[in-house]
Design a protein around this motif. Structure first.
Motif, PDB file in Angstrom:
ATOM      1  N   ILE A 228      -6.274   3.823   0.583  1.00 40.07           N
ATOM      2  CA  ILE A 228      -5.656   2.864   0.562  1.00 40.07           C
ATOM      3  C   ILE A 228      -7.852   1.777   0.933  1.00 40.07           C
ATOM      4  CG2 ILE A 228      -4.230   1.157   1.550  1.00 40.07           C
ATOM      5  CD1 ILE A 228      -3.235   3.212  -0.010  1.00 40.07           C
ATOM      6  N   ALA A 229      -8.161   0.691  -0.016  1.00 43.02           N
ATOM      7  CA  ALA A 229      -9.058   0.128   1.081  1.00 43.02           C
ATOM      8  C   ALA A 229      -8.394  -1.253   0.261  1.00 43.02           C
ATOM      9  CB  ALA A 229     -10.258   0.861  -0.656  1.00 43.02           C
ATOM     10  N   ALA A 230      -9.987  -1.513   1.773  1.00 45.17           N
ATOM     11  CA  ALA A 230     -10.290  -3.406   1.337  1.00 45.17           C
ATOM     12  C   ALA A 230     -11.250  -3.730   1.121  1.00 45.17           C
ATOM     13  CB  ALA A 230      -9.411  -3.527   2.828  1.00 45.17           C
ATOM     14  N   TYR A 231     -11.445  -4.404  -0.247  1.00 48.16           N
ATOM     15  CA  TYR A 231     -13.380  -5.231  -1.159  1.00 48.16           C
ATOM     16  C   TYR A 231     -13.695  -6.664   0.318  1.00 48.16           C
ATOM     17  CZ  TYR A 231     -10.587  -1.270  -4.193  1.00 48.16           C
ATOM     18  OH  TYR A 231     -10.551  -0.561  -4.750  1.00 48.16           O
ATOM     19  N   THR A 232     -14.101  -6.259  -0.267  1.00 48.78           N
ATOM     20  CA  THR A 232     -14.949  -7.587   0.764  1.00 48.78           C
ATOM     21  C   THR A 232     -15.882  -8.106   0.302  1.00 48.78           C
ATOM     22  OG1 THR A 232     -15.959  -7.103   2.854  1.00 48.78           O
ATOM     23  CG2 THR A 232     -13.852  -7.886   2.739  1.00 48.78           C
ATOM     24  N   ALA A 355     -22.705  -7.202 -13.313  1.00 55.41           N
ATOM     25  CA  ALA A 355     -21.580  -7.541 -12.071  1.00 55.41           C
ATOM     26  C   ALA A 355     -21.186  -8.379 -11.679  1.00 55.41           C
ATOM     27  CB  ALA A 355     -23.342  -8.108 -11.569  1.00 55.41           C
ATOM     28  N   ASP A 356     -19.920  -8.459 -11.368  1.00 56.49           N
ATOM     29  CA  ASP A 356     -18.860  -9.439 -10.498  1.00 56.49           C
ATOM     30  C   ASP A 356     -19.408  -9.517  -9.630  1.00 56.49           C
ATOM     31  OD1 ASP A 356     -16.781 -11.112 -10.871  1.00 56.49           O
ATOM     32  OD2 ASP A 356     -15.629  -9.455 -10.726  1.00 56.49           O
ATOM     33  N   PHE A 357     -19.153  -8.506  -8.186  1.00 58.22           N
ATOM     34  CA  PHE A 357     -20.374  -9.132  -6.934  1.00 58.22           C
ATOM     35  C   PHE A 357     -20.111  -7.687  -6.116  1.00 58.22           C
ATOM     36  CE2 PHE A 357     -15.567  -8.199  -6.052  1.00 58.22           C
ATOM     37  CZ  PHE A 357     -15.243  -8.135  -5.740  1.00 58.22           C
ATOM     38  N   PHE A 358     -20.802  -7.280  -5.296  1.00 56.67           N
ATOM     39  CA  PHE A 358     -21.015  -6.332  -4.757  1.00 56.67           C
ATOM     40  C   PHE A 358     -20.054  -6.116  -3.998  1.00 56.67           C
ATOM     41  CE2 PHE A 358     -25.532  -6.645  -5.219  1.00 56.67           C
ATOM     42  CZ  PHE A 358     -26.099  -4.927  -6.030  1.00 56.67           C
ATOM     43  N   GLU A 359     -19.495  -5.273  -3.831  1.00 59.37           N
ATOM     44  CA  GLU A 359     -18.050  -4.461  -2.780  1.00 59.37           C
ATOM     45  C   GLU A 359     -18.534  -3.666  -1.839  1.00 59.37           C
ATOM     46  OE1 GLU A 359     -14.896  -3.691  -5.947  1.00 59.37           O
ATOM     47  OE2 GLU A 359     -15.855  -2.198  -5.263  1.00 59.37           O
ATOM     48  N   PHE A 360     -18.002  -4.704  -0.430  1.00 56.68           N
ATOM     49  CA  PHE A 360     -18.395  -3.759   1.137  1.00 56.68           C
ATOM     50  C   PHE A 360     -16.923  -3.151   1.573  1.00 56.68           C
ATOM     51  CE2 PHE A 360     -21.674  -7.048   1.331  1.00 56.68           C
ATOM     52  CZ  PHE A 360     -22.818  -6.037   1.092  1.00 56.68           C
ATOM     53  N   THR A 361     -16.409  -1.967   1.432  1.00 54.48           N
ATOM     54  CA  THR A 361     -15.637  -1.451   1.472  1.00 54.48           C
ATOM     55  C   THR A 361     -15.302  -0.895   3.171  1.00 54.48           C
ATOM     56  OG1 THR A 361     -15.616  -0.897  -1.033  1.00 54.48           O
ATOM     57  CG2 THR A 361     -13.722   0.436   0.382  1.00 54.48           C
ATOM     58  N   VAL A 362     -13.913  -0.847   2.741  1.00 60.87           N
ATOM     59  CA  VAL A 362     -13.758   0.054   4.721  1.00 60.87           C
ATOM     60  C   VAL A 362     -12.074   0.560   3.750  1.00 60.87           C
ATOM     61  CG1 VAL A 362     -12.801  -1.784   5.841  1.00 60.87           C
ATOM     62  CG2 VAL A 362     -13.471   0.392   6.850  1.00 60.87           C
ATOM     63  N   GLY A 363     -11.806   1.354   4.047  1.00 63.93           N
ATOM     64  CA  GLY A 363     -10.585   2.175   3.718  1.00 63.93           C
ATOM     65  C   GLY A 363      -9.871   3.140   4.582  1.00 63.93           C
ATOM     66  N   TYR A 364      -9.093   3.715   4.578  1.00 66.27           N
ATOM     67  CA  TYR A 364      -8.017   5.342   5.180  1.00 66.27           C
ATOM     68  C   TYR A 364      -8.095   6.100   3.869  1.00 66.27           C
ATOM     69  CZ  TYR A 364      -5.803   8.055   8.338  1.00 66.27           C
ATOM     70  OH  TYR A 364      -4.983   8.835   9.137  1.00 66.27           O
ATOM     71  N   THR A 365      -7.639   7.572   3.856  1.00 63.60           N
ATOM     72  CA  THR A 365      -7.445   8.198   2.916  1.00 63.60           C
ATOM     73  C   THR A 365      -6.142   9.262   3.790  1.00 63.60           C
ATOM     74  OG1 THR A 365      -9.546   8.365   2.630  1.00 63.60           O
ATOM     75  CG2 THR A 365      -8.342  10.942   2.013  1.00 63.60           C
ATOM     76  N   ILE A 366      -4.711   8.738   2.621  1.00 65.98           N
ATOM     77  CA  ILE A 366      -3.931   9.680   3.122  1.00 65.98           C
ATOM     78  C   ILE A 366      -3.177  10.896   2.873  1.00 65.98           C
ATOM     79  CG2 ILE A 366      -1.252   9.334   4.097  1.00 65.98           C
ATOM     80  CD1 ILE A 366      -2.195   6.503   3.588  1.00 65.98           C
ATOM     81  N   PRO A 367      -4.181  12.838   3.665  1.00 66.62           N
ATOM     82  CA  PRO A 367      -4.634  13.484   2.694  1.00 66.62           C
ATOM     83  C   PRO A 367      -2.622  13.971   2.282  1.00 66.62           C
ATOM     84  CG  PRO A 367      -5.193  13.433   4.487  1.00 66.62           C
ATOM     85  CD  PRO A 367      -4.630  12.445   5.152  1.00 66.62           C
ATOM     86  N   GLY A 368      -1.312  14.824   1.570  1.00 65.90           N
ATOM     87  CA  GLY A 368      -0.473  14.882   0.481  1.00 65.90           C
ATOM     88  C   GLY A 368      -0.117  16.479   1.092  1.00 65.90           C
TER      89      GLY A 368
END
Length: 376
Positions: A228-232, A355-368
């Motif tokens: 799950i990631a947020a792009y800015t 290029a469309d835009f640079f994405e600075f990303t923060v997110g979380y990985t949920i293991p199954g």
């Protein structure tokens, strides 16, 4: 300052690698000379500019090849990492004298045979480009390649090297060197060189590089992962216009394919601010500045924590006012996943390599749940 953040974050990732491998590694210095054409975009101004530029440059790099005998090093064929500096030799009034500071990774082809003299590899450099003369409507109107003096430096290529001894080698390479601001400021066609290089490598220690026999592999836990990631980011849409916020959210389900790769599918949502401000006389609807896509995702694991996300997305609903110029997009970058499953990174989202835009990303990985354990 935004581009400096891109480069600083990227070099931080390579710095995290260096903390893990520099203590057990074969260190080296490389110097090279490269020359090649600048690639245009079939525009009249670009052809005029290309006729004025004859690119040649020099490179200096400090690197290390990890000798830690781990399974992740083994499956990546014991890559090399490091930092470097590059500079064009000639100054041109239209583009300046492009220079770059970068982190790099070099990944060998073939089997792990450490006594081989002739070796082939591929490499990537990511960092900060500077010392450029950007577009200016009055003083430099011909330069439609870059709209900022500071840009991202990106270089991909192929390399052939020959090791004469434990302390000395030579190489040649060919690749694509790109300077771009990720549409933070227009114009941004990007400066693209195709340099062919020749160079020398000097090892700082004379011991043979030999990590030893194949290491023990842990059992591979076949399981799924939710990312799950947020792009800015920010984007300028027109010449002389300010930059507006770009961002979004992504949800991807990836499967553990091997010790080296994860792959899967997901969805992306992108939002572009400023549409109503840029087009005050038009009836702007929600779908004019919000887009949705299905995306195929891939993760290349470089270390236990560092990886490269690679993706191809296909728009289900494309935002008319976000300058999404094709029906699909590409993404490539670098991310770092911490022990608590939080990850952060920087990527570039592009349409047909523009290029469309640079994405600075923060997110979380949920293991199954583990569905299958594969013993090595």
């Amino acid at each position: 300052m935004r581009l400096q953040k891109v480069a600083v974050l990227t070099c931080m990732f390579f710095g995290l690698i260096s903390c893990q491998v520099a203590a057990q590694s074969k260190k080296f210095i490389e110097v090279s000379y490269d020359q090649g054409p600048i690639v245009g975009n079939q525009k009249d101004w670009a052809e005029e500019l290309i006729n004025k530029i004859a690119y040649s440059g020099v490179d200096a790099r400090f690197g290390w090849r990890s000798s830690r005998n781990t399974y992740i090093n083994y499956v990546n064929r014991y890559p090399s990492y490091g930092v470097g500096f590059t500079s064009a030799l000639n100054y041109f009034a239209e583009i300046g004298r492009p220079m770059g500071l970068y982190g790099f990774g070099e990944f060998p082809f073939g089997k792990n045979k450490f006594d081989r003299k002739l070796n082939f590899s591929y490499y990537t450099q990511i960092g900060l480009g500077f010392n450029m003369n950007p577009y200016n409507a009055e003083t430099n109107p011909i330069n439609g390649f870059v709209g900022t003096a500071v840009n991202a430096h990106i270089h991909f290529g192929l390399k052939a090297s020959y090791q004469f001894s434990n302390s000395f080698g030579a190489f040649t390479s060919v690749g694509t060197k790109h300077y771009s601001n990720g549409s933070i400021n227009k114009p941004n066609a990007g400066i693209n060189f195709i340099p062919i290089a020749i160079g020398l490598r000097m090892y700082l220690d004379k011991e043979e590089f030999n990590p030893g026999p194949k290491p023990e592999f842990p059992s591979l836990e076949k399981r799924g992962f939710w990312n799950i990631a947020a792009y800015t980011g920010v984007k300028s849409y027109d010449l002389g216009q300010k930059a507006y916020f770009r961002g979004g959210l992504g949800a991807n389900y990836l499967w553990e394919l091997s010790y080296k790769y994860r792959g899967g599918i997901g969805v992306d949502w992108f939002y572009g601010a400023g549409a109503k401000e840029r087009y005050p006389d038009e009836n702007i609807t929600f779908l004019d500045y919000n887009s949705f896509a299905v995306v195929g995702s891939w993760e290349w694991k470089l270390t236990e924590h560092l990886y490269m996300p690679i993706a191809i997305g296909v728009y289900v609903s494309k935002a008319h006012y976000n300058q999404e110029i094709t029906s699909f997009y590409e993404r490539i970058g670098v991310r770092y996943r911490m022990n608590n499953n939080v990850f952060t990174g920087v990527q570039i989202k592009a349409h047909k390599a523009k290029a469309d835009f640079f994405e600075f990303t923060v997110g979380y990985t949920i293991p199954g749940k583990v569905r299958k354990i594969v013993n090595p």
